[in-house]
Design a protein around this motif. Structure first.
Motif, PDB file in Angstrom:
ATOM      1  N   TYR A  57       4.740   3.080 -17.199  1.00  0.00           N
ATOM      2  CA  TYR A  57       3.556   3.948 -17.217  1.00  0.00           C
ATOM      3  C   TYR A  57       2.283   3.137 -17.004  1.00  0.00           C
ATOM      4  CZ  TYR A  57      -0.205   6.877 -19.004  1.00  0.00           C
ATOM      5  OH  TYR A  57      -1.381   7.568 -19.152  1.00  0.00           O
ATOM      6  N   ARG A  58       1.406   3.668 -16.138  1.00  0.00           N
ATOM      7  CA  ARG A  58       0.097   3.060 -15.914  1.00  0.00           C
ATOM      8  C   ARG A  58      -0.972   4.128 -16.066  1.00  0.00           C
ATOM      9  NH1 ARG A  58      -1.395   0.423 -10.180  1.00  0.00           N
ATOM     10  NH2 ARG A  58       0.230  -1.059 -10.799  1.00  0.00           N
ATOM     11  N   SER A  59      -1.828   3.944 -17.055  1.00  0.00           N
ATOM     12  CA  SER A  59      -2.966   4.847 -17.203  1.00  0.00           C
ATOM     13  C   SER A  59      -4.077   4.406 -16.259  1.00  0.00           C
ATOM     14  CB  SER A  59      -3.468   4.836 -18.653  1.00  0.00           C
ATOM     15  OG  SER A  59      -4.190   3.639 -18.913  1.00  0.00           O
ATOM     16  N   TRP A  60      -5.149   5.191 -16.204  1.00  0.00           N
ATOM     17  CA  TRP A  60      -6.304   4.827 -15.379  1.00  0.00           C
ATOM     18  C   TRP A  60      -7.388   4.148 -16.215  1.00  0.00           C
ATOM     19  CZ3 TRP A  60      -4.771   4.465 -10.813  1.00  0.00           C
ATOM     20  CH2 TRP A  60      -3.913   5.409 -10.235  1.00  0.00           C
ATOM     21  N   VAL A 114       4.541   4.602 -12.856  1.00  0.00           N
ATOM     22  CA  VAL A 114       4.462   6.033 -13.130  1.00  0.00           C
ATOM     23  C   VAL A 114       3.074   6.325 -13.686  1.00  0.00           C
ATOM     24  CG1 VAL A 114       5.483   7.956 -14.394  1.00  0.00           C
ATOM     25  CG2 VAL A 114       6.927   6.070 -13.644  1.00  0.00           C
ATOM     26  N   THR A 115       2.290   7.131 -12.996  1.00  0.00           N
ATOM     27  CA  THR A 115       0.953   7.491 -13.449  1.00  0.00           C
ATOM     28  C   THR A 115       0.974   8.877 -14.090  1.00  0.00           C
ATOM     29  OG1 THR A 115       0.444   8.282 -11.234  1.00  0.00           O
ATOM     30  CG2 THR A 115      -0.190   6.022 -11.754  1.00  0.00           C
ATOM     31  N   ALA A 152       2.558  11.830 -12.207  1.00  0.00           N
ATOM     32  CA  ALA A 152       4.009  11.731 -12.042  1.00  0.00           C
ATOM     33  C   ALA A 152       4.744  12.097 -13.325  1.00  0.00           C
ATOM     34  CB  ALA A 152       4.387  10.323 -11.613  1.00  0.00           C
ATOM     35  N   VAL A 153       4.099  11.899 -14.477  1.00  0.00           N
ATOM     36  CA  VAL A 153       4.717  12.301 -15.744  1.00  0.00           C
ATOM     37  C   VAL A 153       4.540  13.800 -15.956  1.00  0.00           C
ATOM     38  CG1 VAL A 153       4.657  12.014 -18.259  1.00  0.00           C
ATOM     39  CG2 VAL A 153       4.359  10.021 -16.768  1.00  0.00           C
ATOM     40  N   LYS A 154       3.357  14.305 -15.708  1.00  0.00           N
ATOM     41  CA  LYS A 154       3.063  15.718 -15.989  1.00  0.00           C
ATOM     42  C   LYS A 154       3.929  16.671 -15.172  1.00  0.00           C
ATOM     43  CE  LYS A 154      -1.851  14.968 -17.031  1.00  0.00           C
ATOM     44  NZ  LYS A 154      -3.219  15.224 -16.543  1.00  0.00           N
ATOM     45  N   VAL A 155       4.331  16.269 -13.973  1.00  0.00           N
ATOM     46  CA  VAL A 155       5.066  17.178 -13.100  1.00  0.00           C
ATOM     47  C   VAL A 155       6.449  17.504 -13.656  1.00  0.00           C
ATOM     48  CG1 VAL A 155       6.190  15.456 -11.627  1.00  0.00           C
ATOM     49  CG2 VAL A 155       5.473  17.643 -10.650  1.00  0.00           C
ATOM     50  N   GLY A 156       6.942  16.680 -14.609  1.00  0.00           N
ATOM     51  CA  GLY A 156       8.215  16.979 -15.252  1.00  0.00           C
ATOM     52  C   GLY A 156       9.401  16.503 -14.445  1.00  0.00           C
ATOM     53  N   GLY A 157      10.595  16.906 -14.897  1.00  0.00           N
ATOM     54  CA  GLY A 157      11.820  16.512 -14.218  1.00  0.00           C
ATOM     55  C   GLY A 157      12.054  15.021 -14.225  1.00  0.00           C
ATOM     56  N   GLU A 209      -9.589  12.519  -9.692  1.00  0.00           N
ATOM     57  CA  GLU A 209      -8.179  12.097  -9.643  1.00  0.00           C
ATOM     58  C   GLU A 209      -7.846  11.022 -10.668  1.00  0.00           C
ATOM     59  OE1 GLU A 209     -10.137  10.128  -5.949  1.00  0.00           O
ATOM     60  OE2 GLU A 209     -10.392  11.934  -7.165  1.00  0.00           O
ATOM     61  N   TYR A 210      -8.868  10.386 -11.271  1.00  0.00           N
ATOM     62  CA  TYR A 210      -8.627   9.363 -12.284  1.00  0.00           C
ATOM     63  C   TYR A 210      -9.016   9.833 -13.686  1.00  0.00           C
ATOM     64  CZ  TYR A 210      -8.545   6.573  -8.024  1.00  0.00           C
ATOM     65  OH  TYR A 210      -8.258   6.091  -6.773  1.00  0.00           O
ATOM     66  N   ALA A 211      -9.403  11.091 -13.836  1.00  0.00           N
ATOM     67  CA  ALA A 211      -9.871  11.607 -15.127  1.00  0.00           C
ATOM     68  C   ALA A 211      -8.696  12.170 -15.922  1.00  0.00           C
ATOM     69  CB  ALA A 211     -10.921  12.682 -14.915  1.00  0.00           C
ATOM     70  N   GLY A 212      -8.838  12.120 -17.240  1.00  0.00           N
ATOM     71  CA  GLY A 212      -7.821  12.672 -18.126  1.00  0.00           C
ATOM     72  C   GLY A 212      -6.644  11.741 -18.286  1.00  0.00           C
ATOM     73  N   GLY A 213      -5.827  12.020 -19.317  1.00  0.00           N
ATOM     74  CA  GLY A 213      -4.637  11.217 -19.559  1.00  0.00           C
ATOM     75  C   GLY A 213      -3.391  12.058 -19.381  1.00  0.00           C
ATOM     76  N   LEU A 214      -2.397  11.782 -20.205  1.00  0.00           N
ATOM     77  CA  LEU A 214      -1.157  12.554 -20.121  1.00  0.00           C
ATOM     78  C   LEU A 214      -1.345  13.981 -20.609  1.00  0.00           C
ATOM     79  CD1 LEU A 214       1.565   9.995 -21.285  1.00  0.00           C
ATOM     80  CD2 LEU A 214       1.174  10.865 -18.983  1.00  0.00           C
TER      81      LEU A 214
END
Length: 816
Positions: free
Chosen positions: A577-580, A603-604, A607-612, A642-647
Motif C-alpha cells: 500500500y502507498r498513500s499519497w 496498491v494506492t 485500487a483498494v477502494k474498488v474491491g475484489g 486525484e491525490y486527496a483523501g485516504g482509504l
C-alpha cells in the motif's frame, strides 16, 4: 523561481569553463540516472596540484604515516579543505539555488579569491539531485493553485525521502555512497557543513553550538570546533543585521548517522545550519500570532520582527554563513589542519586502551552475508579491517580462522566504537529527582544487534596472524545430501533471497509448522522446504554466490496428526500500500523487498477502494503510517483531487472483506493501530504518553532504541529465529493479543532495553511485539515495530518475508 537540476548542472559547467577557480566532476548517476555533481573551488594553483592535495589530506587523516618534519611541512603549506553539502532534503530547496550564487562569488570576488589560496571548497549543489526535480516539477505545476507551496504526494527521494539523511553509516542509497567516497577515500575534509531548513514559525536560522547531550565518543576538540565555527557564523549574520539567529536549541550531538554527524566520528568538524522555510519557493507571510520564537536571550539575541519570509531571505542567510566559514578556514588554515592531525593521533592513542579491538568471528550457521556487509560498511567509511589467517586467542576468547579483526588504534576509532557498542543514553533531568529529559532523536543504533552479527570487544592485546582486507566476501556455500527436497534453516538474508529465486523458477515452497525428521536429522519449526526440478539448481547457485549451506533430503518424516501448511507452488501475489502522504516507511519497504527479490505490486487508495482484492492479491502490506493518515489522506483542496483523501470507509470495507475471504493483511508498526481501530482486528494497542500516567494511559517513552523480544519458536512466522531477537522500537506500537489471536513475539518481565533509552520499561512486560489475529477465513499479522527499519535490521527481515509466505500459503487458490 527554481532552477531545475539540468539548469544547475549547466550553470556549473559554464562557470567552470569561464573560471580557473572552478572544477566540476560527476561522481556517478543518481537513483533515477541524473548526474551527481561535486564542484571544487579554489585558487588555480591549488587546482593544478589537486592530486597532490588529495594525497596530503589522506596522510593528514592518518597521522601514523607522518613524521614530525612532514607534519610541520603540511601544516605550513596545505590549504584547509571544507565541504558544503546542499539540499539533501529536497523540500529544503534554497541551498541548491544558493550554491550557484556562492560559486559565482567565489569565482569572481577578489577578496574571496584571495582567501581561496588557503582553502579548497568542495561544493555539493545537492545531495539528492532527483529530489530537486521531483520537488521543483511539483512546485512549478502547483504555482498559483490552492496548494501552491505544498509538498509532493510522493517521496522526494525515490526510496527513502527525508530518511536520506539517516543513511550515512548504512550506505543503502547510491547518493550516500557517492559522497562517502569523497569524504573517506578522496578528500578527507577538515569541516563538513550540512545546509538545511526547518519549520517556518520559529527562529530564522539555527547554527551551533548544539544542544546536550554530547556523545561520549566525540573528542572535545571536535565539539569545540563546532562551537567556534557556529559562533563565527552567528556573528557574521548578526553583523549583517540578520535577525532570528538561535543557538543551542533542539539539535544535539548524540546520534550517529547523519550527513553532519558521521563525519564527526572521522575527526571532521560537522556543522549544521537550519534556516526557517518558505513555502518551497513561495513567500510565507506570518501574522504575529503565528510566531513561536524563543524569548530574547544569550542564545537568541535578536528576535525576528515578523512579516514575509522569502526564498531570497533563506539564500541570503545561507550565503553569509557559508562565506563566514570560508573566511574562517582561510584565516585559521594552520589551526584547522593541525587540529585534524591531532584528533587522529588522539584517536590512535585512545585505541591502545580498552577496547583494543572488535572481532567479528567466522561462525558456522550464522549470517555470513550480514557479517560481510557490516565489515564492508566499515571499510567504505575508511576503517581498517583485518582477517585472521589462523585461529587465535585474546584474553578469555578464542576465534577461528577467517575471523575479522577491527583494531581500535586507528584514526576513525570513534566511528567503529559508536557503531559496534551498545548505546547508554545519559539520565538527564531538569533537576535532581525531576522528570527525565527525553532524547531529541534516535537513542540507540548498535549495528551488530540490528544485523544479527556477533561482535566481540577485546580488551587485551592480540597475538594473531592478520592480513589487511579491502573487501570482505562470503565463503561459497553448498548443498549436501541427496534427494529432491531442499531444506533451508532460514537463518540468513541469503536464504530469503534463495527462497524467492526458487519460487520464481517454478519451485514449490513450504514453511514447516512443526519440527520433523529428514533422513535421520532433526529440523525445527519454520524450516523452508523447496521442491521442484528447476528449484534445486537455483538454490545451489545461490548458495555458492551468497554463502549459505543447504541440505537435500529424500524422506521427510512428519509427526503423527501434524497440521500441514500448504506448499506455495506459485509466486505470492503481494500488494504494498502507498498513500499519497509520501510515506518513508513505504519507500524503505519497497527498497528492502526489491533487494530480497520479493515481487510486489504498488496498491494506492483507488485500487483498494474498488474491491475484489482477493482476486488480485494474497497478501497486502500496510507500511507504518498513523491511522488517520491512512484513513483520511491529504485534505481535499490541498492537492489535486486525484491525490486527496485516504482509504476512507470504502477502503476499510474492502480490506475487511479481503481478510474475511481468506486474505492476509500485514500491518507494520503504526499501521497496526489502523488495522485494530478501522478493520476490527482482535487486538489492542496500549495507550502511552511521555508524561501522563492514569488508569487509561501509561507513562512510557522510547525513541529509536533496540529491545529484546522473546520468540514463540513454535509458530512458522518465527522461522529461523533464536529464542530471543532484537527489535528496533521507534515510539512503536505496544500490542496485546485479543480473542483468538496469538502473540509470536513478546517482551519479558525485566527491562528489555539492549541499546538506547526507555522511560517506563515496566509497561512492556508481557506485552506483544508481533501478533497473528484471525479475521474470518483470513488474518492480520500485526507488527509492533518495523522489521525492515531503514534497511538496517537484517536480523528481522525474515519476519516480514515469513509473514508473506505464511499468508500466501493460507490464501485461497486464485480464481481466474
Amino acid at each position: 523561481m527554481l532552477a531545475s537540476w539540468r539548469q544547475i548542472g549547466d550553470y556549473f559547467t559554464r562557470l567552470a569553463a569561464a573560471s580557473p577557480r572552478v572544477r566540476v566532476d560527476t561522481l556517478g548517476p543518481t537513483t533515477q540516472g541524473r548526474p551527481y555533481l561535486l564542484v571544487t573551488i579554489s585558487d588555480p594553483a591549488n587546482l593544478a596540484r589537486r592530486a597532490e592535495l588529495m594525497a596530503n589530506q589522506r596522510r593528514l587523516a592518518d597521522p601514523r604515516t607522518l613524521d614530525a618534519d612532514e607534519e610541520e611541512r603540511l601544516v605550513g603549506t596545505q590549504p584547509a579543505v571544507i565541504l558544503i553539502n546542499c539540499s539533501i532534503h529536497s523540500t529544503e530547496i534554497a541551498a541548491s539555488q544558493m550554491s550557484m550564487e556562492l560559486a559565482y562569488r567565489l569565482a569572481t570576488d577578489p577578496a574571496l579569491g584571495a582567501m581561496l589560496r588557503n582553502v579548497v571548497v568542495l561544493l555539493v549543489p545537492s545531495a539528492n539531485p532527483d529530489g530537486i526535480d521531483i520537488v521543483g516539477d511539483w512546485y512549478r505545476a502547483s504555482r498559483w493553485t490552492a496548494w501552491d507551496g505544498s509538498s509532493p504526494p510522493w517521496l522526494y527521494h525515490p526510496y527513502v525521502g527525508h530518511d536520506n539523511n539517516r543513511d550515512w553509516y548504512m550506505l543503502t542509497q547510491v547518493e550516500t555512497r557517492h559522497l562517502t567516497r569523497v569524504l573517506y577515500r578522496d578528500w578527507f575534509p577538515e569541516v563538513v557543513y550540512d545546509v538545511h531548513q526547518m519549520g517556518s514559525t520559529g527562529a530564522r536560522m539555527f547554527v551551533p553550538p548544539f544542544a546536550d547531550p554530547v556523545n561520549p565518543n566525540l573528542d572535545p576538540a571536535i565539539v569545540g570546533g563546532m562551537n567556534l565555527i557556529g559562533a563565527t557564523m552567528a556573528q557574521a549574520l548578526l553583523d549583517a543585521g540578520m535577525a532570528g539567529i538561535v543557538q543551542q536549541e533542539r539539535y544535539d550531538l548524540w546520534w550517529h548517522g547523519g550527513a553532519r554527524s558521521t563525519p564527526t566520528r572521522h575527526n571532521m568538524i560537522g556543522i549544521l545550519s537550519e534556516a526557517a522555510s518558505a513555502r518551497i519557493a513561495s513567500p510565507n507571510c506570518l501574522p504575529d500570532s503565528a510566531l513561536r520564537q524563543p524569548a530574547r536571550g544569550i542564545n537568541y539575541p535578536a528576535p525576528w520582527p515578523g512579516g514575509c519570509w522569502r526564498l531570497r531571505d533563506i539564500v541570503d542567510y545561507e550565503l553569509i554563513a557559508a562565506q563566514a566559514l570560508v573566511q574562517q578556514a582561510s584565516l585559521q588554515r594552520a589551526e584547522f589542519v593541525r587540529r585534524f592531525v591531532h584528533l587522529g593521533r588522539r584517536a590512535v592513542e585512545a585505541g591502545r586502551g580498552a577496547p583494543r579491538a572488535y572481532v567479528l568471528p567466522a561462525l558456522a550457521g550464522r549470517d555470513q552475508g550480514a557479517r560481510a556487509l557490516l565489515a564492508n560498511l566499515l571499510i567504505q567509511t575508511g576503517v581498517e579491517v583485518n582477517r585472521a589467517r589462523s585461529a587465535f586467542g585474546a584474553g578469555p576468547h578464542r576465534f577461528p580462522p577467517g575471523s575479522l579483526v577491527i583494531p581500535m588504534d586507528q584514526p576513525f576509532r570513534a566511528h567503529v566504537k559508536d557503531l559496534l557498542e551498545r548505546q547508554v543514553y545519559p539520565d538527564r533531568r531538569a533537576f535532581r529527582g525531576g522528570p527525565p529529559i527525553p532524547p531529541y532523536d534516535v537513542a540507540g543504533w548498535t549495528l551488530p544487534l540490528q544485523m544479527g552479527v556477533e561482535a566481540t570487544a577485546v580488551d587485551s592485546a592480540l597475538n594473531a596472524d592478520l592480513e589487511r582486507v579491502d573487501t570482505v566476501t562470503v565463503t561459497p556455500g553448498s548443498i549436501v545430501g541427496r534427494g529432491d527436497v531442499v531444506l533451508l534453516r532460514n537463518r540468513s538474508t541469503a536464504e530469503i533471497i534463495a527462497t524467492w529465486r526458487a519460487l520464481r523458477a517454478g519451485g514449490a515452497v513450504q514453511l514447516s509448522p512443526h519440527a520433523f525428521r529428514a533422513d535421520g536429522q532433526e529440523w525445527p519449526v519454520g524450516t523452508v522446504l523447496i521442491r521442484g526440478a528447476r528449484a534445486g539448481p537455483v538454490v545451489e547457485a545461490a548458495a555458492r554466490e551468497l554463502g549459505f549451506d543447504a541440505t537435500l533430503a529424500r524422506r521427510i518424516e512428519q509427526p503423527v496428526a501434524a497440521r500441514a501448511l500448504p506448499a506455495l507452488s506459485r509466486v505470492p501475489r503481494v500488494g504494498l500500500y502507498r498513500s499519497w502522504r509520501a510515506n518513508m516507511d513505504e519507500g524503505w519497504t519497497r527498497w528492502v523487498l526489491e533487494r530480497l527479490g520479493v515481487p510486489f505490486a504498488t496498491v494506492t487508495d483507488s485500487a483498494v477502494k474498488v474491491g475484489g482484492l482477493l482476486g488480485r492479491l494474497d497478501v497486502i502490506i500496510l507500511p507504518s503510517e498513523d491511522a488517520d493518515s491512512i484513513e483520511l489522506g491529504r485534505r481535499p483542496g490541498t492537492v489535486p483531487q486525484e491525490y486527496a483523501g485516504g482509504l476512507g470507509n470504502a477502503g476499510a470495507q474492502s480490506l475487511r472483506s479481503f481478510m474475511q475471504e481468506g486474505g492476509t493483511v500485514i500491518a507494520l508498526d503504526q499501521a497496526s493501530r489502523y488495522a485494530i481501530s478501522r478493520l476490527g482486528v482482535p487486538a489492542r494497542v496500549l495507550r502511552t504518553s511521555p508524561t501522563a500516567n492514569s488508569a487509561n494511559v501509561s507513562r512510557f517513552y522510547a525513541p529509536g532504541s533496540i529491545f529484546e523480544a522473546r520468540v514463540d519458536q513454535d509458530h512458522p512466522l518465527a522461522a529461523g529465529l533464536e529464542a530471543t531477537v532484537p527489535v528496533y522500537f521507534d515510539s512503536s506500537a505496544i500490542l496485546e493479543a485479543g480473542l483468538g489471536a496469538r502473540a509470536v513475539l513478546t517482551y519479558g518481565q525485566g527491562n528489555p532495553l539492549l541499546s538506547g533509552y526507555v522511560d517506563g520499561p515496566e509497561v512492556l512486560a508481557g506485552r506483544a511485539a508481533l501478533v497473528e489475529a484471525p479475521v474470518g477465513r483470513g488474518r492480520a499479522i500485526l507488527f509492533g515495530f518495523r522489521p525492515q527499519h531503514r534497511g538496517q535490521t537484517h536480523a528481522t527481515f525474515r519476519l516480514l518475508t515469513n509473514a508473506i509466505l505464511y499468508g500466501a500459503a493460507l490464501a485461497p487458490a486464485p480464481t481466474p
